[in-house]
Design an enzyme around this catalytic site. Structure first.
Site, PDB file in Angstrom:
ATOM      1  CG  ASP A 282      -1.623 -11.117  -4.776  1.00  0.00           C
ATOM      2  OD1 ASP A 282      -2.738 -11.388  -5.242  1.00  0.00           O
ATOM      3  OD2 ASP A 282      -0.774 -12.002  -4.540  1.00  0.00           O
ATOM      4  CB  CYS A 283      -3.858  -9.940  -9.452  1.00  0.00           C
ATOM      5  SG  CYS A 283      -3.264 -11.629  -9.294  1.00  0.00           S
TER       6      CYS A 283
END
Length: 757
Positions: free
Chosen positions: A483-484
């Protein structure tokens, strides 16, 4: 006086890929600070101490005090208040946003990230202090000023009943109380010191069964210290690392944080390492138990756990497993010829420890792994270069606020926060005014992308590809996070559409393709995305979760947050690069959307695994589905989500969710039905994305009113209850959320709701 420094890398024992971009460390300089400044700092500390039971969360005021003087605010707009929704105008919202972004810009570091407190757990500092005490490096690494602030922090977060919790807002636990009490004793506090606080802490421990009832992690730490016997631990055999990878129970198939903690633990267990038996350690043997140390039934102690800690009780199959290993397997491995296998497994474990250290520049994946790896390097060779390389990286984990010095749950949340902050500012459409802020953030995000895979055979080291990914914190940390990576990709794509003269040159397309490749590689067969890697084994493996106090740790499960972020990033990428791996992009988006629909709760919500909780998960659920082409009109999942959020809106117009939602998996309001600016921001963003303004904008106006009226006089927003979580049961601080999400929500409200009215 303490000073927060950025990018400091003067030690010859520090290594970096990019000149320490994102590194944030606190240093004490006795020559700094006027009498007035020192008095102001003491006033902030005293104010926290007096109200510590009512407001358990610090407000990061020491950092704010320093940066407000170094980075002067550029906006001078009067504070905005609205009495009713009819009073809300575009001008008032815009002025609120200008004040908020102007203030938040003063908190930005010179390299472009936003520093902040990422503390919360009470169990990380004890690990550090115990390890430094064993290695004899305690006073060399932690100065008197460090130790004073650590003690301040611990006393400030002692509960009224005398114990300490798993995290700063939690009720007392044996894990938190025993390790924290031990920490104070190792720092020189007397058994009856702290104006009675030590005695209260010890009384809590003894009244709840003594230290034999501490969790398995606590048992391990007490054992290496010498205040507990290894025979009172359930086995952690390092030989498990020699098993064939094809087996579902191989540790290489486990969640990376889980395996990287149990890796060094298995080394210490395999060697039965015990540190020096100092007078303090021998005294702890008398202080922590309800019976004399030599009378303790260590076999019985293996499975003891205080009821206050027991979030995940051992199933019967686990008790059989530990008993078999303890009574049958371990005796074989401790004697010839079995000890030859033990020696081989210990060498293998240390190879993996050194690989992790070198490929994170000795930051390591997290604080517990960091301290355990450092201790293992010292146990292997007290004069090793590896141990010396570990020491300066301790400062990367320490954070100072008005409540004292804490150890963070990571070396920060730099990339994650910068990506969210930049998106929030872009959403306001005030880019021309805050171009310099976005330019710095853009530079930081570009400098933080991981540019290479780890060396060697990745399968051998149980690592995934990382070239093109973004980490949670810094490039030096380097672990790729799905998700980063998605949030980083979203930001650089959004910034590429803005004038380069304002926000800087766009990222090279090849690096965008690398990021997309990482996202593709991390999608599971069910369409979902996990927190770090592919899900490598089966849910039933949770049966051997030995931690007692954490849930969902054994494998890397797919989550709504990670899956939604991937959808959003690929959708944004498709718009700008429609021909690049077109079919894969579309297939990936659709599979992810179906996964999100499948895991929706019956009430329309999604469980948020990384923040509090259903408001957070539902924001991601809605945002992902909308990005994939779903809408209120064509998706029952979106309609149910809107109904859920509207049903939780408080009479004041906001939302306020307690951390109890995370551990109990039932939506729970904050005590007194108070609203929270972060929960309100998430809910408002979700409803705007779902088209609530077209149906009935009143709930949006009411939420906007709460956010506008919550703003502080200086443009900041108040620090309220803790909002981060991991493993369902331990809360963690995201100090920048209080600024980011009111800005983001009001920005979307200004550009997408008000123009339609």
């Amino acid at each position: 006086m303490w000073k927060l420094k950025f990018g400091e890398g003067s030690s010859p024992w520090l290594r970096s890929l990019n000149g320490h971009v994102g590194r944030q460390t606190w240093e004490f300089d006795p020559s700094l600070g006027s009498p007035e400044e020192l008095a102001e700092i003491e006033k902030l500390r005293e104010q926290f101490h007096v109200k510590r039971f009512e407001k358990k969360h610090s407000s990061d005021l020491l950092m704010r005090l320093q940066l407000s003087k170094e980075n002067l605010a550029t906006t001078d707009i009067p504070q905005v208040k609205v009495k009713d929704v009819e009073d809300i105008t575009e001008e008032k919202v815009t002025n609120t946003l200008r004040r908020a972004i102007g203030f938040h810009s003063t908190l930005q570091a010179k390299d472009g990230h936003w520093p902040g407190d990422y503390g919360g757990p009470m169990i990380t500092l004890p690990c550090l202090v115990i390890a430094l005490s064993i290695t004899g490096a305690l006073n060399a690494i932690l100065s008197k000023e460090h130790q004073r602030e650590i003690c301040r922090y611990i006393y400030n977060h002692q509960n009224k009943d005398g114990g300490w919790g798993l995290h700063i807002e939690g009720p007392s636990t044996m894990f938190g109380s025993v390790l924290t009490y031990v920490t104070l004793r190792l720092l020189g506090e007397g058994a009856n010191g702290g104006d009675g606080s030590m005695e209260k802490g010890r009384d809590w421990i003894l009244e709840h069964g003594g230290a034999t009832a501490v969790t398995s992690w606590g048992k391990m730490w007490l054992s290496v210290l010498g205040a507990f016997e290894w025979s009172g631990n359930n086995p952690l055999p390092p030989e498990i690392w020699l098993l064939p990878y094809i087996l579902p129970i191989h540790p290489g198939r486990m969640w990376c944080h889980c395996r990287m903690v149990y890796l060094p633990m298995s080394y210490l267990y395999g060697k039965r390492f015990v540190g020096p038996l100092t007078p303090t350690v021998l005294s702890l043997r008398k202080e922590l138990y309800t019976v004399p140390y030599h009378e303790i039934d260590w076999n019985r102690a293996r499975n003891e756990c205080a009821k206050e800690d027991l979030y995940y009780p051992h199933p019967f199959v686990q008790d059989i497993l530990w008993a078999t290993l303890h009574k049958v397997v371990e005796p074989v491995l401790l004697h010839w010829p079995g000890n030859k296998l033990r020696e081989k497994s210990l060498r293998t474990v240390m190879e993996h420890i050194h690989y992790e250290d070198e490929n994170t520049r000795y930051v390591c994946i997290g604080p517990v792994t960091k301290v355990l790896n450092m201790l293992c390097c010292w146990v292997e060779d007290q004069n090793s270069e590896a141990f010396k390389l570990h020491l300066p990286r301790i400062n990367d984990y320490l954070w100072l606020a008005e409540d004292g010095m804490k150890m963070q749950g990571h070396n920060g949340s730099q990339l994650w926060d910068a990506a969210f902050a930049a998106q929030a500012i872009i959403a306001t459409e005030l880019v021309e005014e805050f171009g310099p802020t976005l330019r710095k953030a853009h530079t930081f995000i570009k400098n933080s992308q991981v540019l290479n895979d780890c060396p060697g055979n990745l399968d051998y080291w149980y690592r995934h590809i990382s070239k093109g990914a973004w980490p949670f914190s810094t490039a030096d940390h380097g672990w790729p996070v799905p998700d980063c990576t998605a949030e980083g990709l979203k930001v650089v794509l959004s910034l590429s559409k803005l004038p380069a003269g304002a926000v800087g040159e766009p990222l090279d397309a090849k690096r965008l393709y690398d990021a997309v490749n990482v996202i593709f590689s991390l999608q599971n067969a069910n369409g979902g995305y996990a927190s770090y890697e592919l899900t490598r084994s089966y849910c039933w493996l949770e049966l051997i979760n030995p931690s007692e106090t954490f849930g969902g740790i054994v494998i890397d499960y797919p989550y709504v947050e990670c899956t939604s972020a991937a959808i959003q990033a690929l959708t944004a990428f498709k718009k700008l690069y429609p021909e690049h791996r077109k079919e894969e992009v579309e297939r990936c988006i659709e599979r992810s959307a179906k996964f999100i629909e499948k895991i929706q709760e019956a009430d329309g919500s999604w469980y948020g695994a990384w923040a509090v909780c259903y408001t957070y998960g539902t924001w991601f659920g809605v945002k992902g589905l909308v990005a994939a082409g779903r809408s209120f009109s064509n998706s029952s999942a979106v309609r149910k989500a809107c109904d859920f959020l509207l049903s939780k809106q408080l009479p004041c117009g906001g939302w306020g969710e307690s951390y109890l939602s995370c551990q109990n998996k039932v939506y729970t309001n904050l005590e007194g039905d108070r609203s929270h600016v972060v929960n309100t921001g998430w809910a408002l963003l979700a409803l705007i994305d779902a088209g609530q303004a077209e149906r009935d904008p009143l709930p949006l106006h009411r939420a906007a009113k709460v956010l506008i009226n919550s703003q502080c006089e200086n443009g900041d927003f108040p620090q309220q209850e803790i909002m981060g979580v991991f493993n369902r049961n331990c809360m963690i601080t995201y100090a920048t959320y209080r600024n980011i999400f009111p800005i983001w929500a009001l920005g979307e409200y200004r550009t997408r709701v008000l123009p339609a009215q």
